[in-house]
Design an enzyme around this catalytic site. Structure first.
Site, PDB file in Angstrom:
ATOM      1  N   LYS A  42       0.818  -1.197   0.000  1.00  0.00           N
ATOM      2  CA  LYS A  42       0.000   0.000   0.000  1.00  0.00           C
ATOM      3  C   LYS A  42       0.855   1.251   0.000  1.00  0.00           C
ATOM      4  O   LYS A  42       0.419   2.310  -0.441  1.00  0.00           O
ATOM      5  CB  LYS A  42      -0.883   0.036   1.267  1.00  0.00           C
ATOM      6  CG  LYS A  42      -1.819  -1.113   1.416  1.00  0.00           C
ATOM      7  CD  LYS A  42      -2.529  -0.975   2.789  1.00  0.00           C
ATOM      8  CE  LYS A  42      -3.227  -2.264   3.161  1.00  0.00           C
ATOM      9  NZ  LYS A  42      -3.670  -2.225   4.559  1.00  0.00           N
ATOM     10  N   GLY A  43       2.072   1.159   0.529  1.00  0.00           N
ATOM     11  CA  GLY A  43       2.874   2.344   0.797  1.00  0.00           C
ATOM     12  C   GLY A  43       3.046   3.332  -0.339  1.00  0.00           C
ATOM     13  O   GLY A  43       3.133   4.530  -0.121  1.00  0.00           O
ATOM     14  N   GLU A  98       7.868   2.341  -6.277  1.00  0.00           N
ATOM     15  CA  GLU A  98       8.027   1.951  -4.882  1.00  0.00           C
ATOM     16  C   GLU A  98       8.118   3.166  -3.969  1.00  0.00           C
ATOM     17  O   GLU A  98       8.567   4.230  -4.381  1.00  0.00           O
ATOM     18  CB  GLU A  98       9.311   1.114  -4.720  1.00  0.00           C
ATOM     19  CG  GLU A  98       9.064  -0.365  -4.500  1.00  0.00           C
ATOM     20  CD  GLU A  98       8.468  -0.704  -3.134  1.00  0.00           C
ATOM     21  OE1 GLU A  98       7.750   0.112  -2.542  1.00  0.00           O
ATOM     22  OE2 GLU A  98       8.732  -1.821  -2.665  1.00  0.00           O
ATOM     23  N   ASP A 102      14.737  -0.206   1.029  1.00  0.00           N
ATOM     24  CA  ASP A 102      15.462  -0.402   2.284  1.00  0.00           C
ATOM     25  C   ASP A 102      16.498  -1.498   2.052  1.00  0.00           C
ATOM     26  O   ASP A 102      17.546  -1.237   1.478  1.00  0.00           O
ATOM     27  CB  ASP A 102      14.445  -0.735   3.378  1.00  0.00           C
ATOM     28  CG  ASP A 102      15.049  -0.842   4.767  1.00  0.00           C
ATOM     29  OD1 ASP A 102      16.218  -0.464   4.933  1.00  0.00           O
ATOM     30  OD2 ASP A 102      14.360  -1.290   5.700  1.00  0.00           O
ATOM     31  N   ARG A 164      -0.072   7.012   7.410  1.00  0.00           N
ATOM     32  CA  ARG A 164      -0.004   7.150   5.950  1.00  0.00           C
ATOM     33  C   ARG A 164      -0.515   8.514   5.487  1.00  0.00           C
ATOM     34  O   ARG A 164      -0.168   8.988   4.418  1.00  0.00           O
ATOM     35  CB  ARG A 164      -0.871   6.070   5.271  1.00  0.00           C
ATOM     36  CG  ARG A 164      -0.389   4.650   5.495  1.00  0.00           C
ATOM     37  CD  ARG A 164      -1.129   3.706   4.548  1.00  0.00           C
ATOM     38  NE  ARG A 164      -1.018   2.304   4.906  1.00  0.00           N
ATOM     39  CZ  ARG A 164       0.010   1.511   4.577  1.00  0.00           C
ATOM     40  NH1 ARG A 164       1.000   1.991   3.889  1.00  0.00           N
ATOM     41  NH2 ARG A 164       0.026   0.242   4.937  1.00  0.00           N
TER      42      ARG A 164
HETATM   43  P1  IMP Z   1      12.914  -3.829   1.731  1.00  0.00           P
HETATM   44  O1  IMP Z   1      12.457  -5.149   1.189  1.00  0.00           O
HETATM   45  O2  IMP Z   1      13.736  -3.984   2.985  1.00  0.00           O
HETATM   46  O3  IMP Z   1      13.624  -2.965   0.701  1.00  0.00           O
HETATM   47  O4  IMP Z   1      11.634  -3.079   2.243  1.00  0.00           O
HETATM   48  C1  IMP Z   1      10.818  -2.438   1.387  1.00  0.00           C
HETATM   49  C2  IMP Z   1       9.456  -2.159   1.958  1.00  0.00           C
HETATM   50  O5  IMP Z   1       9.453  -2.129   3.380  1.00  0.00           O
HETATM   51  C3  IMP Z   1       8.992  -0.801   1.512  1.00  0.00           C
HETATM   52  O6  IMP Z   1       8.310  -0.871   0.294  1.00  0.00           O
HETATM   53  C4  IMP Z   1       8.112  -0.354   2.660  1.00  0.00           C
HETATM   54  O7  IMP Z   1       6.801  -0.815   2.451  1.00  0.00           O
HETATM   55  C5  IMP Z   1       8.714  -1.026   3.861  1.00  0.00           C
HETATM   56  N1  IMP Z   1       9.633  -0.119   4.582  1.00  0.00           N
HETATM   57  C6  IMP Z   1      10.983  -0.151   4.591  1.00  0.00           C
HETATM   58  N2  IMP Z   1      11.496   0.833   5.348  1.00  0.00           N
HETATM   59  C7  IMP Z   1      10.442   1.522   5.824  1.00  0.00           C
HETATM   60  C8  IMP Z   1      10.327   2.701   6.666  1.00  0.00           C
HETATM   61  O8  IMP Z   1      11.291   3.321   7.144  1.00  0.00           O
HETATM   62  N3  IMP Z   1       9.052   3.105   6.908  1.00  0.00           N
HETATM   63  C9  IMP Z   1       7.955   2.483   6.428  1.00  0.00           C
HETATM   64  N4  IMP Z   1       8.011   1.397   5.635  1.00  0.00           N
HETATM   65  C10 IMP Z   1       9.253   0.921   5.344  1.00  0.00           C
HETATM   66 MG    MG Z   2       6.237  -0.848   0.109  1.00  0.00          MG
END
Ligand code: IMP
Ligand code: MG
Length: 178
Positions: A42-43, A98, A102, A164
């Site tokens: 959803k982000g 996206e 992270d 959000r």
């Molecule tokens: P990754 O797989 O670790 O790159 O995480 C990606 C997903 O984790 C993002 O699309 C977000 O939905 C969530 N996410 C990562 N870091 C944050 C943050 O600091 N705040 C909120 N959501 C996060």
């Molecule tokens: Mg996300």
């Protein structure tokens, strides 16, 4: 400022200017071509809504929902497809939209999954990039803003489905999740 936010990293105005820049770049790169924006729910829903209006030309959108976090502020590394695309992406230029990159594990999984469906190209546009956190070499052509390694919320980004609606992006007070 929300009482659970310790610092505003990017104001609504800064985000707006950044999204317009990204939109102009995407418009130029895909001039004369059709592009399908795939939003990761959803982000990224807020970012997508603004980005699509900053792109000139032939754009379509579709949605996917994945989950990489539970109600925790760290990546589990496990990606689950909760909702898949409505249409085929065969022979199309797709751009994954996206909210934040992270560890990169979510994008790595998504890119690989989408590439197996026969698209012409798969690109990535992320609004935020967490500095120094990528555990995998995902190439992201469009990167909006770089943020420190803190848990951030707002402009679509949540913690346990909250925050959000904040118009800015800010650092969440660690007391909320510790
Ligand atoms: P990754 O797989 O670790 O790159 O995480 C990606 C997903 O984790 C993002 O699309 C977000 O939905 C969530 N996410 C990562 N870091 C944050 C943050 O600091 N705040 C909120 N959501 C996060
Ligand atoms: Mg996300």
């Amino acid at each position: 400022m929300h009482e659970d936010v310790t610092k505003i990293l990017f104001s609504a105005e800064e985000i707006d200017a950044c999204v317009k820049r990204m939109g102009a770049q995407i418009s130029a790169d895909f001039a004369g071509e059709k592009v399908l924006l795939i939003t990761v729910l959803k982000g990224a829903f807020v970012f997508m809504a603004d980005l699509v209006r900053a792109i000139e030309g032939d754009v379509e959108i579709d949605f996917m929902a994945v989950s990489s976090y539970g109600a925790e502020a760290k990546s589990s590394g496990i990606v689950r497809i909760i909702k898949d695309l409505e249409g085929s992406i065969e022979g199309r230029h797709v751009l994954i939209v996206e909210d934040i990159l992270d560890s990169g594990l979510t994008l790595r999984y998504l890119s690989k999954n989408l590439k197996s469906r026969g698209p012409l190209s798969v690109g990535v546009a992320t609004l935020l990039l967490k500095e120094g956190k990528q555990e995998t070499d995902v190439t992201c052509k469009y990167v909006g803003l770089r943020c420190p390694d803190e848990f951030v919320v707002g402009y679509g980004l949540d913690y346990a489905e909250r925050y959000r609606n904040l118009p800015y992006i800010g650092i969440l007070d660690p007391k909320v999740y510790s």
